[in-house]
Design a protein around this motif. Structure first.
Motif, PDB file in Angstrom:
ATOM      1  N   SER A 226      45.008 -24.438  35.978  1.00 17.30           N
ATOM      2  CA  SER A 226      44.914 -23.106  36.578  1.00 17.30           C
ATOM      3  C   SER A 226      45.163 -23.243  38.076  1.00 17.30           C
ATOM      4  O   SER A 226      44.974 -24.320  38.648  1.00 17.30           O
ATOM      5  CB  SER A 226      43.535 -22.490  36.333  1.00 17.30           C
ATOM      6  N   ALA A 240      45.356 -17.633  38.806  1.00 16.99           N
ATOM      7  CA  ALA A 240      46.185 -17.639  37.601  1.00 16.99           C
ATOM      8  C   ALA A 240      45.575 -18.662  36.645  1.00 16.99           C
ATOM      9  O   ALA A 240      45.733 -19.874  36.834  1.00 16.99           O
ATOM     10  CB  ALA A 240      47.627 -18.000  37.951  1.00 16.99           C
ATOM     11  N   TRP A 241      44.869 -18.172  35.646  1.00 15.70           N
ATOM     12  CA  TRP A 241      44.148 -19.053  34.732  1.00 15.70           C
ATOM     13  C   TRP A 241      45.070 -19.616  33.658  1.00 15.70           C
ATOM     14  O   TRP A 241      45.941 -18.915  33.135  1.00 15.70           O
ATOM     15  CB  TRP A 241      42.997 -18.306  34.063  1.00 15.70           C
ATOM     16  N   VAL A 243      47.610 -21.613  33.336  1.00 12.60           N
ATOM     17  CA  VAL A 243      49.055 -21.442  33.483  1.00 12.60           C
ATOM     18  C   VAL A 243      49.817 -22.459  32.640  1.00 12.60           C
ATOM     19  O   VAL A 243      50.788 -22.115  31.957  1.00 12.60           O
ATOM     20  CB  VAL A 243      49.459 -21.588  34.971  1.00 12.60           C
ATOM     21  N   SER A 256      52.814 -17.209  34.734  1.00 11.44           N
ATOM     22  CA  SER A 256      51.459 -16.658  34.644  1.00 11.44           C
ATOM     23  C   SER A 256      51.551 -15.156  34.415  1.00 11.44           C
ATOM     24  O   SER A 256      52.628 -14.561  34.451  1.00 11.44           O
ATOM     25  CB  SER A 256      50.680 -16.944  35.937  1.00 11.44           C
ATOM     26  N   ASN A 257      50.396 -14.544  34.199  1.00  9.88           N
ATOM     27  CA  ASN A 257      50.333 -13.082  34.035  1.00  9.88           C
ATOM     28  C   ASN A 257      49.758 -12.415  35.283  1.00  9.88           C
ATOM     29  O   ASN A 257      49.431 -11.225  35.237  1.00  9.88           O
ATOM     30  CB  ASN A 257      49.473 -12.732  32.823  1.00  9.88           C
ATOM     31  N   THR A 258      49.658 -13.165  36.375  1.00  6.24           N
ATOM     32  CA  THR A 258      48.998 -12.674  37.589  1.00  6.24           C
ATOM     33  C   THR A 258      49.970 -12.645  38.757  1.00  6.24           C
ATOM     34  O   THR A 258      50.783 -13.545  38.897  1.00  6.24           O
ATOM     35  CB  THR A 258      47.808 -13.581  37.942  1.00  6.24           C
TER      36      THR A 258
END
Length: 261
Positions: A226, A240-241, A243, A256-258
């Motif tokens: 992350s 961003a967890w 990743v 990532s989704n962030t």
């Protein structure tokens, strides 16, 4: 009863304070800067092949989403690589070479325009400090002015970077040294600090290598990773967890989704 009421009031106050902080963080949106004067030139040809790679380390600009709307910044603006990923609106200003029906074009900083000390700053050494100068990819330059001009006065301003999807992390290095190039950064587009966390480690501060790359000297193989990222301009921090999975490898890019706003 009084003790219960005091406890409830304190809990509500604490909750309100926490929500206010979360709200301020969530609503942190980068705003355009004021317009400023500078000059712009171009490099390469219409294919923009000479703009690939660059000092920011974004590699193939087509594959990584930047295309030909890119620019090399003079060292004054490049800021030792901390301006990599920043977005600028540029408009040709008071020149007969300007296209009259074009308000501006938007470009991303992907490269450095180095000084040329063998030439005067006003006669060829356009990127010499302390000049603020934009050496644009030729297709981008041709959106605002006729390429035969060579150099034109411009007005520019920093603007939010509008990116589809989340941050992207391109891995290089080995099992003991992780080098990460961060791409597709929204909001201010820039990065000041990064941390990496494995499933078996705490947060590890990464050091700035060059351009848009950050490094950690740590054994992280076999751990899902992350990242915590702080913007250089806004100071906003996002996480961003998870990743990269535990079987991550160098030479690959992870999405990532962030992203920043």
């Amino acid at each position: 009863m009084a003790s219960f009421l005091r406890s409830s009031s304190f809990s509500l106050l604490l909750l309100s304070w926490m929500l206010a902080i979360i709200s301020r963080t969530t609503l942190a949106v980068y705003r355009p800067s004021p317009w400023q004067l500078a000059h712009a030139t171009f490099y390469g040809d219409e294919t923009a092949s000479e703009t690939m790679g660059g000092a920011c380390g974004y590699g193939n600009l087509f594959l990584n989403g930047y295309g030909t709307d890119t620019v090399a910044l003079s060292s004054t603006l490049f800021n030792n690589g901390y301006s990599c990923g920043a977005c600028f609106q540029i408009k040709c200003y008071q020149s007969p070479w300007c296209f009259k029906n074009v308000q501006f074009t938007t470009v991303t900083a992907t490269n450095l325009c180095p000084p040329n000390w063998s030439q005067d700053s006003n006669a060829g050494g356009w990127c010499n400090p302390p000049r603020a100068h934009f050496d644009m990819a030729k297709p981008a330059f041709m959106k605002i002015a006729q390429w035969k001009a060579g150099i034109v006065p411009i007005m520019y301003r920093r603007v939010p970077c509008i990116r589809a999807g989340g941050l992207r992390f391109s891995f290089q290095g080995n099992g003991y040294w992780l080098l990460v190039y961060v791409m597709n950064v929204g909001g201010a587009g820039d990065i000041q600090n990064m941390w990496v966390k494995g499933t078996s480690s705490g947060w590890i501060k990464m050091s700035h290598n060059w351009g848009a790359s950050y490094q950690a000297f740590a054994t992280l193989k076999g751990q899902a990773l992350s990242f915590r990222v702080t913007s250089y301009t806004t100071k906003q921090t996002i996480i961003a967890w998870n990743v990269a999975p535990s079987n991550w490898n160098v030479g690959l890019t992870y999405k990532s989704n962030t992203n920043f706003l």
